[in-house]
Motif scaffolding. Structure first.
Motif, PDB file in Angstrom:
ATOM      1  N   ALA A  85     -32.658  -5.133   6.299  1.00 59.01           N
ATOM      2  CA  ALA A  85     -32.151  -3.768   6.423  1.00 59.01           C
ATOM      3  C   ALA A  85     -33.292  -2.830   6.810  1.00 59.01           C
ATOM      4  O   ALA A  85     -34.460  -3.106   6.521  1.00 59.01           O
ATOM      5  N   ARG A  86     -32.939  -1.737   7.452  1.00 55.91           N
ATOM      6  CA  ARG A  86     -33.975  -0.765   7.826  1.00 55.91           C
ATOM      7  C   ARG A  86     -34.609  -0.172   6.573  1.00 55.91           C
ATOM      8  O   ARG A  86     -33.915   0.141   5.598  1.00 55.91           O
ATOM      9  N   ALA A  87     -35.897   0.030   6.636  1.00 56.43           N
ATOM     10  CA  ALA A  87     -36.611   0.528   5.457  1.00 56.43           C
ATOM     11  C   ALA A  87     -36.277   1.985   5.151  1.00 56.43           C
ATOM     12  O   ALA A  87     -36.267   2.398   4.001  1.00 56.43           O
ATOM     13  N   VAL A  88     -35.999   2.754   6.204  1.00 56.94           N
ATOM     14  CA  VAL A  88     -35.807   4.193   6.024  1.00 56.94           C
ATOM     15  C   VAL A  88     -34.484   4.614   6.649  1.00 56.94           C
ATOM     16  O   VAL A  88     -34.169   4.197   7.765  1.00 56.94           O
TER      17      VAL A  88
ATOM     18  N   GLY B 260     -38.687  -0.469  10.020  1.00 60.84           N
ATOM     19  CA  GLY B 260     -37.651   0.109  10.868  1.00 60.84           C
ATOM     20  C   GLY B 260     -36.900   1.244  10.204  1.00 60.84           C
ATOM     21  O   GLY B 260     -37.099   1.561   9.034  1.00 60.84           O
ATOM     22  N   SER B 261     -35.998   1.876  10.982  1.00 59.65           N
ATOM     23  CA  SER B 261     -35.316   3.062  10.470  1.00 59.65           C
ATOM     24  C   SER B 261     -33.903   3.159  11.014  1.00 59.65           C
ATOM     25  O   SER B 261     -33.550   2.497  11.993  1.00 59.65           O
ATOM     26  N   ARG B 262     -33.152   3.995  10.353  1.00 63.83           N
ATOM     27  CA  ARG B 262     -31.764   4.226  10.754  1.00 63.83           C
ATOM     28  C   ARG B 262     -31.497   5.720  10.714  1.00 63.83           C
ATOM     29  O   ARG B 262     -31.871   6.391   9.739  1.00 63.83           O
ATOM     30  N   LEU B 263     -30.858   6.235  11.745  1.00 66.77           N
ATOM     31  CA  LEU B 263     -30.477   7.650  11.786  1.00 66.77           C
ATOM     32  C   LEU B 263     -28.963   7.737  11.695  1.00 66.77           C
ATOM     33  O   LEU B 263     -28.236   7.220  12.546  1.00 66.77           O
ATOM     34  N   ASN B 264     -28.468   8.396  10.642  1.00 62.83           N
ATOM     35  CA  ASN B 264     -27.026   8.583  10.466  1.00 62.83           C
ATOM     36  C   ASN B 264     -26.581   9.885  11.111  1.00 62.83           C
ATOM     37  O   ASN B 264     -27.241  10.919  10.984  1.00 62.83           O
ATOM     38  N   VAL B 265     -25.443   9.806  11.777  1.00 65.04           N
ATOM     39  CA  VAL B 265     -24.814  11.001  12.335  1.00 65.04           C
ATOM     40  C   VAL B 265     -23.490  11.174  11.581  1.00 65.04           C
ATOM     41  O   VAL B 265     -22.576  10.377  11.740  1.00 65.04           O
ATOM     42  N   PRO B 266     -23.410  12.184  10.697  1.00 63.84           N
ATOM     43  CA  PRO B 266     -22.222  12.348   9.869  1.00 63.84           C
ATOM     44  C   PRO B 266     -21.021  12.854  10.677  1.00 63.84           C
ATOM     45  O   PRO B 266     -21.155  13.210  11.849  1.00 63.84           O
ATOM     46  N   GLU B 267     -19.873  12.924  10.009  1.00 67.26           N
ATOM     47  CA  GLU B 267     -18.672  13.466  10.633  1.00 67.26           C
ATOM     48  C   GLU B 267     -18.988  14.842  11.216  1.00 67.26           C
ATOM     49  O   GLU B 267     -19.679  15.646  10.588  1.00 67.26           O
ATOM     50  N   GLY B 268     -18.504  15.109  12.404  1.00 63.64           N
ATOM     51  CA  GLY B 268     -18.763  16.394  13.044  1.00 63.64           C
ATOM     52  C   GLY B 268     -18.874  16.186  14.537  1.00 63.64           C
ATOM     53  O   GLY B 268     -18.762  15.058  15.029  1.00 63.64           O
TER      54      GLY B 268
ATOM     55  N   SER C 139     -30.389  14.731  26.326  1.00 66.76           N
ATOM     56  CA  SER C 139     -30.990  13.396  26.267  1.00 66.76           C
ATOM     57  C   SER C 139     -32.028  13.256  25.150  1.00 66.76           C
ATOM     58  O   SER C 139     -32.814  14.162  24.886  1.00 66.76           O
ATOM     59  N   PHE C 140     -32.005  12.109  24.506  1.00 66.94           N
ATOM     60  CA  PHE C 140     -33.095  11.747  23.591  1.00 66.94           C
ATOM     61  C   PHE C 140     -33.359  10.259  23.736  1.00 66.94           C
ATOM     62  O   PHE C 140     -32.502   9.497  24.182  1.00 66.94           O
ATOM     63  N   ASN C 141     -34.575   9.857  23.371  1.00 66.76           N
ATOM     64  CA  ASN C 141     -35.001   8.460  23.507  1.00 66.76           C
ATOM     65  C   ASN C 141     -34.902   7.725  22.181  1.00 66.76           C
ATOM     66  O   ASN C 141     -35.313   8.255  21.146  1.00 66.76           O
ATOM     67  N   LEU C 142     -34.405   6.521  22.231  1.00 66.35           N
ATOM     68  CA  LEU C 142     -34.393   5.681  21.037  1.00 66.35           C
ATOM     69  C   LEU C 142     -35.766   5.044  20.852  1.00 66.35           C
ATOM     70  O   LEU C 142     -36.675   5.231  21.665  1.00 66.35           O
ATOM     71  N   THR C 143     -35.905   4.282  19.795  1.00 67.44           N
ATOM     72  CA  THR C 143     -37.169   3.615  19.510  1.00 67.44           C
ATOM     73  C   THR C 143     -36.864   2.193  19.041  1.00 67.44           C
ATOM     74  O   THR C 143     -35.697   1.845  18.842  1.00 67.44           O
ATOM     75  N   SER C 144     -37.882   1.372  18.876  1.00 64.00           N
ATOM     76  CA  SER C 144     -37.671  -0.018  18.447  1.00 64.00           C
ATOM     77  C   SER C 144     -37.396  -0.105  16.949  1.00 64.00           C
ATOM     78  O   SER C 144     -37.763   0.794  16.188  1.00 64.00           O
ATOM     79  N   ASN C 145     -36.789  -1.207  16.546  1.00 63.46           N
ATOM     80  CA  ASN C 145     -36.477  -1.459  15.131  1.00 63.46           C
ATOM     81  C   ASN C 145     -35.710  -0.268  14.563  1.00 63.46           C
ATOM     82  O   ASN C 145     -36.077   0.315  13.542  1.00 63.46           O
TER      83      ASN C 145
END
Ligand SMILES: *[C@@H]1O[C@H](CO)[C@@H](O)[C@H](O)[C@H]1NC(C)=O
Ligand SMILES: *[C@@H]1O[C@H](CO)[C@@H](O)[C@H](O)[C@H]1NC(C)=O
Ligand SMILES: *[C@@H]1O[C@H](CO)[C@@H](O)[C@H](O)[C@H]1NC(C)=O
Ligand SMILES: *[C@@H]1O[C@H](CO)[C@@H](O)[C@H](O)[C@H]1NC(C)=O
Ligand SMILES: *[C@@H]1O[C@H](CO)[C@@H](O)[C@H](O)[C@H]1NC(C)=O
Length: 244
Positions: A71-74, A110-118, A124-130
């Motif tokens: 799982a992603r650490a953050v 690694g990390s995870r970015l949550n986008v809540p309901e809305g 444009s934005f760039n993703l990253t590895s892991n």
């Protein structure tokens, strides 16, 4: 009515625009070596996050080809970076801030970015590895209608020039270059490119640079896209394992 008008010189029928513009991606797995090119089983929604969280991949899903690891650490929410999901506010800077902060965890679990309901308008934005981009239930990412939030970058190597216009092209809404271990998933969230604007610019001949893709990951490996709906793209989804 003018039935004699040659088809090529009329606007394309609306279905054609949408056939190109609407891409529903359930699962897309790209990897180069050692794995079969096509999954032999049907895709089961939901496996992305299961893989992402480190559980055993379902044998019935091509998500099984994705090597997610632990799982992603953050985990963070776009709100923590100033995001506002009101359908109006531009979240371009919030997403870019979030990715700048989270890419530091690339080699720390690694990390995870949550986008809540809305409804989250963004350029444009760039993703990253892991990294995992996770759209929670009811989350909609909306492509910004401000061309300046889709900066112009080098044309694709594989075209050697802009596709619709010479020279540079607009960068993709969700972009990545030379990445590995990237997941874009969620609880059936939506990525709405709001691509109509770009088609209008094209048809009224004021498009200056080639349209940007809705998602583009190039020179990237071990990518999984699942459990999301993609609509109204300006130029589809493009995943490529090599440079161009
Ligand atoms: C996939 O989407 C469905 C439908 O919204 C949801 O119920 C499920 O929790 C999602 N799966 C995962 C693993 O996120
Ligand atoms: C991604 O994670 C793997 C395994 O932890 C690590 O070896 C690699 O360096 C990381 N990649 C980046 C770009 O941080
Ligand atoms: C995203 O990456 C591209 C190159 O792939 C680069 O030109 C652009 O400046 C980057 N954008 C941001 C916001 O970092
Ligand atoms: C996922 O979202 C799409 C579009 O919003 C909808 O048509 C579909 O029924 C949803 N699926 C599930 C399992 O919720
Ligand atoms: C072309 O379409 C764009 C996007 O809808 C609009 O902003 C612009 O005013 C249009 N230009 C002309 C000349 O019609």
């Amino acid at each position: 009515m003018n039935f004699e008008k040659p088809l090529l010189f009329t606007r394309p029928p609306i279905w054609a625009v949408f056939a190109i513009a609407i891409t529903i991606v359930t699962v897309s797995v790209i990897n180069t070596s050692t794995i079969p090119l096509f999954p032999t089983q049907r895709v089961v929604p939901g496996d992305a996050a299961a893989r992402d969280s480190g559980s055993v991949a379902s044998k019935r899903s091509c998500a099984g080809f994705f090597r997610g690891g632990a799982a992603r650490a953050v985990t963070a929410s776009i709100r923590e970076f100033g995001g506002v999901g009101d359908g109006r506010t531009s979240n371009t800077e919030a997403f870019r801030r979030a990715l700048r902060a989270l890419e530091r965890f690339g080699d720390k679990g690694g990390s995870r970015l949550n986008v809540p309901e809305g409804r989250w308008v963004t350029g444009s934005f760039n993703l990253t590895s892991n990294f995992t981009l996770f759209l929670e239930r009811g989350a909609v990412i909306l492509g910004s209608q401000n061309e300046e939030e889709w900066p112009v970058i080098e044309p694709l190597l594989s075209y050697g020039r802009g596709r619709e216009r010479l020279g540079g092209r607009h960068i993709s809404l969700i972009h990545g270059d030379s990445l590995t271990n990237v997941v874009i998933t969620g609880e059936n969230g939506t990525i709405d490119g709001q691509g109509r604007m770009w088609w209008d610019l094209w048809w009224n001949r004021s498009l200056e640079h080639t349209r940007g893709h809705q998602v583009e990951l190039k020179n990237s490996h071990n990518v999984l896209i699942s459990n999301l709906t993609f609509i109204n793209s300006a130029a589809g989804v493009r995943i490529k394992t090599d440079k161009g």
